[in-house]
Design a protein around this motif. Structure first.
Motif, PDB file in Angstrom:
ATOM      1  N   VAL A 181      18.866  -1.380  -0.227  1.00  0.00           N
ATOM      2  CA  VAL A 181      19.853  -0.561  -0.990  1.00  0.00           C
ATOM      3  C   VAL A 181      20.594   0.207   0.072  1.00  0.00           C
ATOM      4  CG1 VAL A 181      20.303   1.202  -2.633  1.00  0.00           C
ATOM      5  CG2 VAL A 181      18.560  -0.227  -3.121  1.00  0.00           C
ATOM      6  N   PRO A 182      21.837  -0.153   0.473  1.00  0.00           N
ATOM      7  CA  PRO A 182      22.595   0.446   1.441  1.00  0.00           C
ATOM      8  C   PRO A 182      22.863   1.953   1.285  1.00  0.00           C
ATOM      9  CG  PRO A 182      23.726  -1.418   0.759  1.00  0.00           C
ATOM     10  CD  PRO A 182      22.609  -1.157  -0.007  1.00  0.00           C
ATOM     11  N   ASN A 183      22.580   3.046   2.199  1.00  0.00           N
ATOM     12  CA  ASN A 183      22.488   4.221   2.198  1.00  0.00           C
ATOM     13  C   ASN A 183      21.768   4.851   1.054  1.00  0.00           C
ATOM     14  OD1 ASN A 183      24.596   4.673   4.243  1.00  0.00           O
ATOM     15  ND2 ASN A 183      25.982   3.893   2.800  1.00  0.00           N
ATOM     16  N   GLY A 184      20.547   4.193   0.791  1.00  0.00           N
ATOM     17  CA  GLY A 184      19.627   4.482  -0.348  1.00  0.00           C
ATOM     18  C   GLY A 184      18.571   5.595  -0.009  1.00  0.00           C
ATOM     19  N   ILE A 185      17.517   5.540  -0.463  1.00  0.00           N
ATOM     20  CA  ILE A 185      16.526   6.604  -0.341  1.00  0.00           C
ATOM     21  C   ILE A 185      16.228   6.732   1.105  1.00  0.00           C
ATOM     22  CG2 ILE A 185      14.285   7.350  -0.927  1.00  0.00           C
ATOM     23  CD1 ILE A 185      14.744   6.180  -3.809  1.00  0.00           C
ATOM     24  N   VAL A 186      15.776   7.804   1.663  1.00  0.00           N
ATOM     25  CA  VAL A 186      15.334   7.870   3.183  1.00  0.00           C
ATOM     26  C   VAL A 186      13.770   7.184   3.217  1.00  0.00           C
ATOM     27  CG1 VAL A 186      14.800   9.319   4.936  1.00  0.00           C
ATOM     28  CG2 VAL A 186      16.915   9.792   3.721  1.00  0.00           C
ATOM     29  N   CYS A 187      13.624   6.298   4.015  1.00  0.00           N
ATOM     30  CA  CYS A 187      12.435   5.906   4.292  1.00  0.00           C
ATOM     31  C   CYS A 187      11.672   6.790   5.202  1.00  0.00           C
ATOM     32  CB  CYS A 187      12.575   4.183   4.665  1.00  0.00           C
ATOM     33  SG  CYS A 187      10.792   3.468   5.087  1.00  0.00           S
ATOM     34  N   GLY A 188      10.040   6.563   5.199  1.00  0.00           N
ATOM     35  CA  GLY A 188       9.185   7.256   6.173  1.00  0.00           C
ATOM     36  C   GLY A 188       9.744   6.776   7.677  1.00  0.00           C
ATOM     37  N   CYS A 189      10.507   5.760   7.918  1.00  0.00           N
ATOM     38  CA  CYS A 189      10.720   5.369   9.106  1.00  0.00           C
ATOM     39  C   CYS A 189      12.103   6.153   9.716  1.00  0.00           C
ATOM     40  CB  CYS A 189      11.219   4.016   9.484  1.00  0.00           C
ATOM     41  SG  CYS A 189      12.711   3.199   8.446  1.00  0.00           S
ATOM     42  N   GLY A 190      12.661   6.725   8.692  1.00  0.00           N
ATOM     43  CA  GLY A 190      13.892   7.712   8.897  1.00  0.00           C
ATOM     44  C   GLY A 190      15.180   6.951   8.651  1.00  0.00           C
ATOM     45  N   GLY A 225       0.960  -1.256   0.052  1.00  0.00           N
ATOM     46  CA  GLY A 225       0.180   0.011  -0.108  1.00  0.00           C
ATOM     47  C   GLY A 225       0.962   1.259   0.115  1.00  0.00           C
ATOM     48  N   THR A 226       0.689   2.179   0.736  1.00  0.00           N
ATOM     49  CA  THR A 226       1.485   3.372   0.929  1.00  0.00           C
ATOM     50  C   THR A 226       2.805   3.024   1.340  1.00  0.00           C
ATOM     51  OG1 THR A 226      -0.630   4.633   1.590  1.00  0.00           O
ATOM     52  CG2 THR A 226       1.614   5.700   2.008  1.00  0.00           C
ATOM     53  N   TYR A 270      11.404   1.309  -2.077  1.00  0.00           N
ATOM     54  CA  TYR A 270      11.657   1.232  -3.242  1.00  0.00           C
ATOM     55  C   TYR A 270      10.278   0.497  -3.633  1.00  0.00           C
ATOM     56  CZ  TYR A 270      16.107   2.874  -2.659  1.00  0.00           C
ATOM     57  OH  TYR A 270      17.385   3.766  -2.614  1.00  0.00           O
ATOM     58  N   ALA A 271       9.665  -0.275  -3.218  1.00  0.00           N
ATOM     59  CA  ALA A 271       8.578  -1.196  -3.636  1.00  0.00           C
ATOM     60  C   ALA A 271       7.169  -0.891  -3.126  1.00  0.00           C
ATOM     61  CB  ALA A 271       9.076  -2.687  -3.329  1.00  0.00           C
ATOM     62  N   SER A 272       6.981   0.110  -2.373  1.00  0.00           N
ATOM     63  CA  SER A 272       5.583   0.334  -1.870  1.00  0.00           C
ATOM     64  C   SER A 272       4.919   1.515  -2.987  1.00  0.00           C
ATOM     65  CB  SER A 272       5.770   1.236  -0.579  1.00  0.00           C
ATOM     66  OG  SER A 272       6.334   2.558  -0.892  1.00  0.00           O
ATOM     67  N   GLY A 273       3.557   1.436  -2.627  1.00  0.00           N
ATOM     68  CA  GLY A 273       2.564   2.519  -3.437  1.00  0.00           C
ATOM     69  C   GLY A 273       3.463   3.765  -3.621  1.00  0.00           C
ATOM     70  N   LYS A 274       3.647   4.128  -2.454  1.00  0.00           N
ATOM     71  CA  LYS A 274       4.470   5.666  -2.393  1.00  0.00           C
ATOM     72  C   LYS A 274       5.723   5.872  -2.967  1.00  0.00           C
ATOM     73  CE  LYS A 274       5.516   9.183   1.158  1.00  0.00           C
ATOM     74  NZ  LYS A 274       5.547   9.588   2.660  1.00  0.00           N
ATOM     75  N   ALA A 275       6.604   4.627  -3.195  1.00  0.00           N
ATOM     76  CA  ALA A 275       7.829   4.695  -3.814  1.00  0.00           C
ATOM     77  C   ALA A 275       7.471   4.623  -5.319  1.00  0.00           C
ATOM     78  CB  ALA A 275       8.579   3.427  -3.655  1.00  0.00           C
ATOM     79  N   LEU A 276       6.457   4.040  -5.859  1.00  0.00           N
ATOM     80  CA  LEU A 276       5.885   4.030  -7.275  1.00  0.00           C
ATOM     81  C   LEU A 276       5.727   5.511  -7.798  1.00  0.00           C
ATOM     82  CD1 LEU A 276       5.345   2.654  -9.587  1.00  0.00           C
ATOM     83  CD2 LEU A 276       3.156   2.030  -8.982  1.00  0.00           C
ATOM     84  N   GLU A 277       4.909   6.101  -6.840  1.00  0.00           N
ATOM     85  CA  GLU A 277       4.542   7.604  -6.931  1.00  0.00           C
ATOM     86  C   GLU A 277       5.617   8.330  -7.147  1.00  0.00           C
ATOM     87  OE1 GLU A 277       2.041   8.762  -3.736  1.00  0.00           O
ATOM     88  OE2 GLU A 277       0.291   7.581  -4.646  1.00  0.00           O
ATOM     89  N   ARG A 278       6.772   8.191  -6.328  1.00  0.00           N
ATOM     90  CA  ARG A 278       8.064   9.047  -6.441  1.00  0.00           C
ATOM     91  C   ARG A 278       8.771   8.480  -7.931  1.00  0.00           C
ATOM     92  NH1 ARG A 278      10.999   6.234  -3.377  1.00  0.00           N
ATOM     93  NH2 ARG A 278      12.440   5.250  -5.171  1.00  0.00           N
ATOM     94  N   MET A 279       8.809   7.529  -8.474  1.00  0.00           N
ATOM     95  CA  MET A 279       9.207   7.032  -9.692  1.00  0.00           C
ATOM     96  C   MET A 279       8.420   7.714 -10.701  1.00  0.00           C
ATOM     97  SD  MET A 279       9.877   2.769  -9.252  1.00  0.00           S
ATOM     98  CE  MET A 279      10.487   2.182  -7.772  1.00  0.00           C
TER      99      MET A 279
END
Length: 291
Positions: free
Chosen positions: A159-168, A129-130, A176-185
């Motif tokens: 992904v080491p040192n990758g995109i910052v997640c909502g968890c911090g 989901g999100t 990278y694989a959530s609905g929110k990640a797809l929106e970013r892509m």
């Protein structure tokens, strides 16, 4: 004797009364209040239960749930629930045992009780989901983990040192694989962004638009890597995938299976979740029996 299942969502709270065969016999819902959430739940439950005898109450909620103490440690969409003693408050009000669990864990239990995983005893359920939620069931028992946080698979590092997640943290699978990640892509792709494409549009045009194909393939690559990692760690009989993203699966499911088959050296049995909006509520009721 009945059990109660409650699903606390960001916009509504759903209540269900289930008989001994896990059949829903009565249900209700209220709009999620901004404050005094548990107090409003108690009022609604009194109306639902009335004079019926109940065995226990199960509560499903998004966020980080301390299963052992019945407390939601953090919930991004419902800050008013953080560290509220839900278990203690409901037990005091109704004098029955109360169990509080993560909504993805509860959805996993439901799929084993009445959904895609009925025929197996060890499986993983992923909700897309999100974010990405997860529930791990081994020998018909939900894996809670030492601190009650078991199944938070969306926050394993992809992904080491990758995109910052909502968890911090950085590089989580969820990033990278959530609905929110797809929106970013989509927003990062000039052509798709200029046409105001949404995830639904990208999936629907997967087979006839080069930009959509590129973004979806990129998304499925990350999704498949995480799923294969879970397969190697747990070797479950089945991985069940549900959540809002699965609604568009007819456009990409075959491609996901192909990617996994080409990469994994051990078989991965994928199934789509069968239960929809009631999954967490059904699972919360089942949680009572697992205690």
């Amino acid at each position: 004797m009945y059990t109660i299942g409650i699903d606390i969502g960001g916009t509504k709270i759903k209540f269900g009364m289930f008989d001994g065969n896990s059949q829903l016999v009565k249900e209700d819902q209220i709009k999620t209040p901004k404050e005094a959430i548990v107090e409003n739940m108690i009022v609604a439950l009194e109306e639902l239960i009335q004079d019926e005898k109940i065995q226990g109450i199960g509560v499903a909620s998004a966020g980080i749930v301390d299963f052992h103490n019945g407390v939601i440690k953090s919930c991004p969409n419902l800050h008013a629930l953080a560290n509220v003693p839900i278990k203690a408050m409901l037990e005091d009000a109704f004098q029955v045992s109360v169990v509080v669990g993560n909504d993805a864990n509860c959805a996993a239990l439901a799929e084993g009780t009445a959904g895609a995983a009925r025929a197996v005893s060890s499986y993983i359920c992923i909700t897309l989901g999100t974010g990405i939620g997860g529930g791990i069931v081994h020998n018909n028992e939900l894996v809670h983990g030492n601190s009650g946080y078991g199944g938070e698979v969306g926050h394993m590092t992809l992904v080491p040192n990758g995109i910052v997640c909502g968890c911090g943290r950085k590089g989580c699978w969820e990033a990278y694989a959530s609905g929110k990640a797809l929106e970013r892509m989509i927003s990062d792709d000039p052509e798709l962004a200029s046409n105001n494409y949404q995830p639904k549009d990208v999936f629907e045009n997967y087979n006839n638009d080069v930009s959509c194909e590129r973004v979806v393939d990129h998304y499925l690559e990350y999704l498949s890597i995480g799923l294969i990692n879970l397969q190697y760690v747990f070797d479950p009989e089945m991985i069940v995938i549900g959540g809002g993203v699965i609604d568009s699966s007819k456009y990409w499911w075959n491609q996901l299976e192909e990617k996994m088959a080409a990469t994994a050296s051990i078989p991965v049995a994928l199934q789509q979740a069968q239960l929809k909006n009631n999954a967490s509520m059904i699972g919360a009721s089942s949680l009572v029996k697992q205690g």
